[in-house]
Write a protein that holds these residues in place. Structure first.
Motif, short mmCIF file in Angstrom:
data_model
loop_
_atom_site.label_atom_id
_atom_site.label_comp_id
_atom_site.label_asym_id
_atom_site.label_seq_id
_atom_site.Cartn_x
_atom_site.Cartn_y
_atom_site.Cartn_z
N LEU A 108 -4.79 -43.32 21.69
CA LEU A 108 -3.59 -44.15 21.80
C LEU A 108 -2.41 -43.51 21.09
CD1 LEU A 108 -5.31 -47.50 20.69
CD2 LEU A 108 -4.82 -46.83 23.05
N SER A 109 -1.24 -44.03 21.37
CA SER A 109 -0.02 -43.66 20.65
C SER A 109 0.77 -44.93 20.37
CB SER A 109 0.84 -42.69 21.49
OG SER A 109 2.08 -42.46 20.83
N ILE A 110 1.40 -44.98 19.19
CA ILE A 110 2.30 -46.10 18.87
C ILE A 110 3.74 -45.59 18.70
CG2 ILE A 110 0.52 -47.60 17.89
CD1 ILE A 110 1.32 -46.69 15.12
N ASP A 111 3.97 -44.35 19.15
CA ASP A 111 5.31 -43.77 19.11
C ASP A 111 6.23 -44.60 20.01
OD1 ASP A 111 7.62 -42.24 19.31
OD2 ASP A 111 6.52 -40.34 19.32
N PRO A 112 7.34 -45.15 19.48
CA PRO A 112 8.24 -46.00 20.28
C PRO A 112 8.84 -45.28 21.48
CG PRO A 112 9.26 -45.43 18.19
CD PRO A 112 7.84 -45.01 18.09
N ILE B 114 16.54 -47.13 12.41
CA ILE B 114 15.26 -47.44 13.04
C ILE B 114 15.18 -46.73 14.39
CG2 ILE B 114 13.74 -49.27 13.85
CD1 ILE B 114 14.34 -49.38 10.84
N ASP B 115 14.05 -46.06 14.62
CA ASP B 115 13.81 -45.41 15.91
C ASP B 115 13.09 -46.41 16.81
OD1 ASP B 115 13.16 -43.83 18.02
OD2 ASP B 115 11.79 -42.50 16.93
N ILE B 116 13.82 -46.91 17.85
CA ILE B 116 13.19 -47.84 18.80
C ILE B 116 12.82 -47.13 20.10
CG2 ILE B 116 14.28 -49.90 17.83
CD1 ILE B 116 16.33 -49.75 20.12
N GLY B 117 12.99 -45.81 20.14
CA GLY B 117 12.53 -45.03 21.27
C GLY B 117 13.41 -45.11 22.51
#
Length: 860
Positions: free
Chosen positions: A85-89, A121-124
């Protein structure tokens, strides 16, 4: 595929995430966020720790809900799936763009930097700068208690408070009350391409079915709530057009199927699912009640405490053939065991399989240092052996611990799938780290386990293994990485100038604790186990009374020779500080009659004999044995403990107690005896019984008949009847044991005898070629020889072994060693050309020792 998950475990290198329907996935440390990955790369490049880089355990804790995206699904050879998995935004929120952002949206974000008035904040979302004012973070910071500031790489649930410049600038809040109250609405313009798990929506029931509910939400969307995610308290009361809150669990990228949950813990973002108490994991529930059965999935049970549990189809029976659907009607009772807990389903996972219910270990937490465990060889690698203890527990046997000696080619000893018995050296449940040993001396040790410095009390005797031998002494390691120093003066009662030539890495040793400082983790040890009286202490050390010490038959002890008598050795047991006196008959020094006399001749007072077995603890003294075959039989439970256990056809290992004209009496461990009549003694015709057997000889006997009334056992000692089937393997094992003992005898001779004679005896082994000079040719055709390599020894060859050669005194010739009689210092050789041409290979006895569990009954 997008999923809502809950962090289950946190380590330095990954997050273990609970997923819906009892699944689990893994988030590598490189899949947290872009900013965190850059800091990791920088730390690796610089080769030093960065102050701003926090570890995963510093930022994450079990029970935290996170949005994930599946990056890969791998299947092992055993059929087990591994979900990465990845949780990177940037990956989770890739369906969003700046123009789609709206106030009230709940997004995942990561702290990318800390500023004076807040955090970036990085929201992707490409082209968007998200800012979190410090005042909007204070409530959250106080609640999580992880320091005065947010950490770079920390995952946050953020609510968009304000959108400026068409989404290029947004202001966020992580205030717990604002996050918990957030609700996805039609005004936020969500689409199937950017819909996110974790959003709470108002849903309307469209259809109620046995396997779940079909709902509609956000005007145009439809989704499914499966049977595991209906509210347990309302599961029977759902009706069409009913409106309620629901939380999105997953969004499939191609089919666009949306799954939701109605469970209360997920209806308030920022909360945590209910967790299982530690004492329930692994618990066996005697009576669980079937609530529902789903033929494609499994069964729901109600446990003894009223909570619900789920068993997958494969865990309802041993195999598909033995599965009976009729046994899972509502109300049926079953015994089960809790094997896991799904945080995302808030439900125990149970198994009805007998082997799971009876399993000793279920998780790493069940295993303790020093435990003896059974495992199966999974793989052999340069660092060691991978061992499977259970389906979910794997361990590593370092290459040093594959055997009592270092194996250069372990693949010749072990095969994939072999069953092995190991002992736990170290177990770290948090890191799922399990280190094992296969050293038989450690696995079978009955001495206390030293697993902490606090346990190292002066006088404690235990087993350890050498990890370093230097000129200052030896460093010995124990369990849980406890280690100590044996100074040079404590290595032996005799001076040792070069410890590295006497001791080797991995060698199992018995040590005594002299001194320990637990706080400094300093441990001083000694190999000199016999305690010495303090200066001025004139009290004599009297042996303990017989009643005070009781040894079990089969118990292994180390002993020290006190006195040599004509028929055996008087010894003291070192485990009891030399206060217990025992007896080793000469005939019990070896399985081989010739070696018994040799060992008695070579051993001297003060010598230590390791791993001697208690054979009897009756009468006035304890009787011990060094017979390898007898010891193996006892340890492998190939023995009878009483007359009632004897059955005709049994093969039992014993030793000759008496030789009579009419037959041989054989005694077995635990005192059972039997008679082998003259006709059942040998495959050859027996004229004189004494020509075939001697007292003390190790034999394998087959039980022929039993007379229960007279308590008599008749035996058969014929080799043709007493072989277990693989006679070649038995013979090789016997030879291996014989040569090992001969090596031991040569080492004793090297220390005890006259230097030149002893050196000659030690260097002469069967198969060695010698250059000799003929000294004399006798009337019977035999000859005597001399030579520089056999000084002080009598070297002879029979007429048969002179072959066709006509030799004369003074002639030089080549000869091959056939046998060395160390007791008489005689060497028997052969001059036959066919033997000299064969160039026999030297038998190696330095490798792993296979102790024979069976022996032919003929004299060795």
């Amino acid at each position: 595929m997008l999923l809502l998950g809950c962090i289950k475990e946190v380590s330095d290198y990954e997050l273990v995430v609970s997923l819906p329907n009892g699944l689990s996935g893994f988030v590598p440390v490189t899949q947290i966020s872009d900013a965190y990955s850059k800091m990791l790369s920088k730390q690796v490049a610089q080769g030093e720790l960065l102050e701003d880089l926090n570890s995963l355990p510093d930022m994450y804790s079990p029970g935290t809900l996170v949005r994930c995206i599946v990056t890969s699904v791998e299947k092992s050879a055993e059929g087990r799936r591994s979900i990465k998995l990845s949780i990177d935004p940037r990956k989770v929120n890739k369906g969003l763009n700046a123009s789609a952002l709206a106030s009230g949206m709940l997004l995942s974000g990561f702290v990318s930097s800390a500023e004076d008035h807040g955090y970036l904040i990085d929201i992707g979302v490409s082209g968007t700068h998200a800012f979190l004012p410090r005042q909007k973070a204070q409530n959250y910071i106080k609640a999580v208690k992880r320091g005065p500031d947010l950490k770079i790489g920390q995952n946050l649930n953020c609510v968009i408070v304000e959108v400026k410049n068409e989404g290029r600038v947004v202001r966020l809040s992580i205030d717990r009350s604002e996050v918990a109250a957030s609700l996805a609405t039609e005004r936020q313009n969500w689409t199937l391409s950017n819909l996110l798990p974790g959003l709470v929506v108002k849903a309307r029931v469209q259809k109620v079915a046995p396997l779940g509910i079909k709902v509609s939400f956000l005007s145009s969307f439809t989704g499914i709530v499966d049977f595991m995610h209906m509210d347990p308290e309302k599961s029977m009361n759902y009706s069409p057009d009913q409106v309620m809150k629901a939380c999105i669990l997953s969004v499939h990228p191609t089919s666009k199927v949306v799954r939701l949950t109605l469970r209360q813990s997920f209806l308030h973002p920022g909360g945590s699912p209910n967790q299982l108490s530690n004492d329930r994991m692994g618990a066996v529930v005697e009576e669980s009640t079937v609530k529902a059965f789903y033929k494609q999935f499994g069964s729901i049970f109600e446990l003894d405490d009223g909570t619900l549990a789920f068993a997958r189809l494969k865990h309802l029976s041993k195999n598909r053939k033995s599965f009976k659907p009729g046994a899972f009607k509502a109300g049926c009772k079953h015994k089960c065991r809790i094997i896991d807990y799904s945080l995302m389903d808030e439900m125990c996972i149970v198994s009805l399989k007998y082997q799971v219910i009876e399993a000793r270990f279920l998780q790493y937490q069940d295993i303790h240092t020093g435990d003896v465990v059974q495992g199966k060889v999974l793989a052999l690698k340069p660092i060691g052996m991978q061992v499977k203890v259970t389906d979910g527990i794997r361990g590593l046997v370092p290459s040093m611990h594959l055997a009592d000696v270092i194996l250069k080619q372990p693949e010749k000893k072990y095969n994939i799938g072999d069953e092995v018995q190991c002992r736990v050296l170290e177990c770290n449940p948090g890191g799922k780290k399990l280190i094992l040993t296969l050293k038989k001396s450690l696995v079978q040790s009955k001495l206390p386990i030293l697993s902490s410095y606090e346990d190292a009390k002066p006088g404690l005797i235990t087993h350890g293994f050498v990890v370093c031998a230097k000129e200052f002494g030896c460093i010995v390691k124990f369990y849980n990485d406890v280690k100590g120093l044996v100074p040079k003066n404590e290595l032996s009662s005799e001076p040792i100038s070069c410890p590295d030539k006497v001791f080797h890495d991995g060698q199992v040793v018995k040590v005594m604790v002299l001194k320990c400082e637990p706080q400094q983790e300093r441990l001083l040890l000694s190999f000199r186990l016999s305690s010495k009286p303090a200066p001025g202490d004139k009290k004599e050390c009297t042996p303990k009374k017989k009643q005070e010490v009781k040894y079990q038959i089969g118990e292994m002890v180390d002993v020290k020779v006190l006195k040599k008598k004509h028929n055996g050795l008087e010894v003291s047991v070192l485990e009891d500080e030399g206060n217990v006196i025992a007896w080793i008959p000469t005939v019990h020094l070896s399985d081989f009659a010739v070696n018994c006399k040799l060992l008695w001749h070579c051993l001297q007072e003060g010598d230590v004999l390791p791993r001697v077995m208690c054979l009897s603890d009756k009468g006035e003294r304890i009787t011990l044995s060094r017979k390898s075959a007898v010891i193996s039989a006892v340890q492998e439970e190939q023995v009878v403990r009483s007359f009632s256990e004897i059955q005709p056809g049994m093969l039992l290992t014993g030793y000759v107690r008496n030789v009579m004209p009419f037959g041989v009496f054989v005694e077995f461990p635990f005192g059972v005896t039997g008679l082998a009549p003259k006709v059942s003694m040998s495959d050859k015709f027996v004229t004189d019984t004494k020509d075939h057997f001697v007292v003390g000889q190790t034999v394998i006997a087959k039980v022929m008949s039993i007379d229960e009334e007279k308590q008599r056992v008749l035996l058969n000692l014929k080799v043709s009847e007493c072989s277990s089937g693989d006679s070649a393997a038995e013979s090789f094992a016997l030879l291996n044991q014989y040569f090992k003992e001969m090596k031991e005898i040569r080492n004793l001779l090297r220390r005890r005898g006259e230097p030149s004679v002893a050196r000659g005896l030690c260097e002469l082994v069967p198969g060695k070629e010698l250059q000799l000079v003929v000294q004399d040719v006798k009337e019977d055709g035999s000859a005597l020889f001399s030579g520089s390599c056999v000084t002080g020894l009598t070297v002879t060859a029979t007429r048969y072994h002179l072959g066709d050669k006509n030799i004369v005194p003074g002639e030089k010739t080549k000869a091959l060693v056939l046998h060395v009689d160390a007791l008489t210092s005689r060497v028997y050789v052969s001059l036959q050309e066919e033997l000299l041409k064969q160039r026999p290979k030297q038998v190696c006895v330095h490798g792993s020792q296979r102790t024979p569990s069976t022996l032919p009954s003929c004299s060795t």
